[in-house]
Design a protein around this motif. Sequence first.
Motif, PDB file in Angstrom:
ATOM      1  N   ALA A  72       0.817  -1.220   0.000  1.00  0.00           N
ATOM      2  CA  ALA A  72       0.000   0.000   0.000  1.00  0.00           C
ATOM      3  C   ALA A  72       0.847   1.264   0.000  1.00  0.00           C
ATOM      4  CB  ALA A  72      -0.954  -0.005   1.192  1.00  0.00           C
ATOM      5  N   THR A 118       0.934   4.411  -2.994  1.00  0.00           N
ATOM      6  CA  THR A 118       0.311   5.664  -2.572  1.00  0.00           C
ATOM      7  C   THR A 118       0.716   6.868  -3.425  1.00  0.00           C
ATOM      8  OG1 THR A 118       0.037   4.836  -0.337  1.00  0.00           O
ATOM      9  CG2 THR A 118      -0.044   7.203  -0.603  1.00  0.00           C
ATOM     10  N   SER A 154      -4.682   5.991  -4.774  1.00  0.00           N
ATOM     11  CA  SER A 154      -5.141   5.597  -3.445  1.00  0.00           C
ATOM     12  C   SER A 154      -5.228   4.075  -3.352  1.00  0.00           C
ATOM     13  CB  SER A 154      -6.515   6.187  -3.171  1.00  0.00           C
ATOM     14  OG  SER A 154      -7.075   5.593  -2.020  1.00  0.00           O
ATOM     15  N   GLY A 165      -7.032   2.381  -1.626  1.00  0.00           N
ATOM     16  CA  GLY A 165      -8.431   2.009  -1.484  1.00  0.00           C
ATOM     17  C   GLY A 165      -9.099   1.684  -2.811  1.00  0.00           C
ATOM     18  N   ARG A 166      -8.446   2.038  -3.913  1.00  0.00           N
ATOM     19  CA  ARG A 166      -8.990   1.742  -5.237  1.00  0.00           C
ATOM     20  C   ARG A 166      -8.642   0.336  -5.705  1.00  0.00           C
ATOM     21  NH1 ARG A 166      -7.420   6.070  -9.399  1.00  0.00           N
ATOM     22  NH2 ARG A 166      -8.954   4.896 -10.583  1.00  0.00           N
ATOM     23  N   THR A 225      -8.642  -3.811  -5.562  1.00  0.00           N
ATOM     24  CA  THR A 225      -9.396  -4.988  -5.144  1.00  0.00           C
ATOM     25  C   THR A 225      -8.467  -6.176  -5.316  1.00  0.00           C
ATOM     26  OG1 THR A 225     -11.484  -4.039  -5.876  1.00  0.00           O
ATOM     27  CG2 THR A 225     -11.409  -6.434  -5.585  1.00  0.00           C
TER      28      THR A 225
END
Length: 141
Positions: free
Chosen positions: A3, A7, A11, A13-14, A16
């Motif tokens: 992660a 960065t 993000s 969070g995008r 999967t």
Amino acid sequence: LHAEGVTPFFSPGRLTFVSPKRAEDILWCVEEILRSSAVPLVVADLPGLPALTPVRRLHLAAETGARDGGCAPLALLLTPGTGGAPGIESRWHMGPIPQAGMDNWQLTRIRSRSAPPRRWHMTRHEGRYQLAPASQGTTQI
């Protein structure tokens, strides 16, 4: 993917993550994602080199996804060692260029069906990465 490493680019969070129970199901998952055209990029970390038939199936799935979904999806296959999977469109390598206090990378197109080998430098400048052709005297892989 780590992660903190992604960065600067997007993000985390995008992302999967899909973790099939069997290694041979990884390419099936990639094929289904490409066919659906649900996302523009699929990254698969493979434990070994794929055979020609599964790679051809990925090409066909991406063509279907582009035709039916309007987005031309791309599959990035990470392979161990120096790669060498049959049937791929191109082979690339990206590695750091060690320099104190600098965030520099070298992107190398090792092989492509439609273009010769070439190198670029990627440098972070004012919070963004810039890509420029590498000069002759630069680090090679």
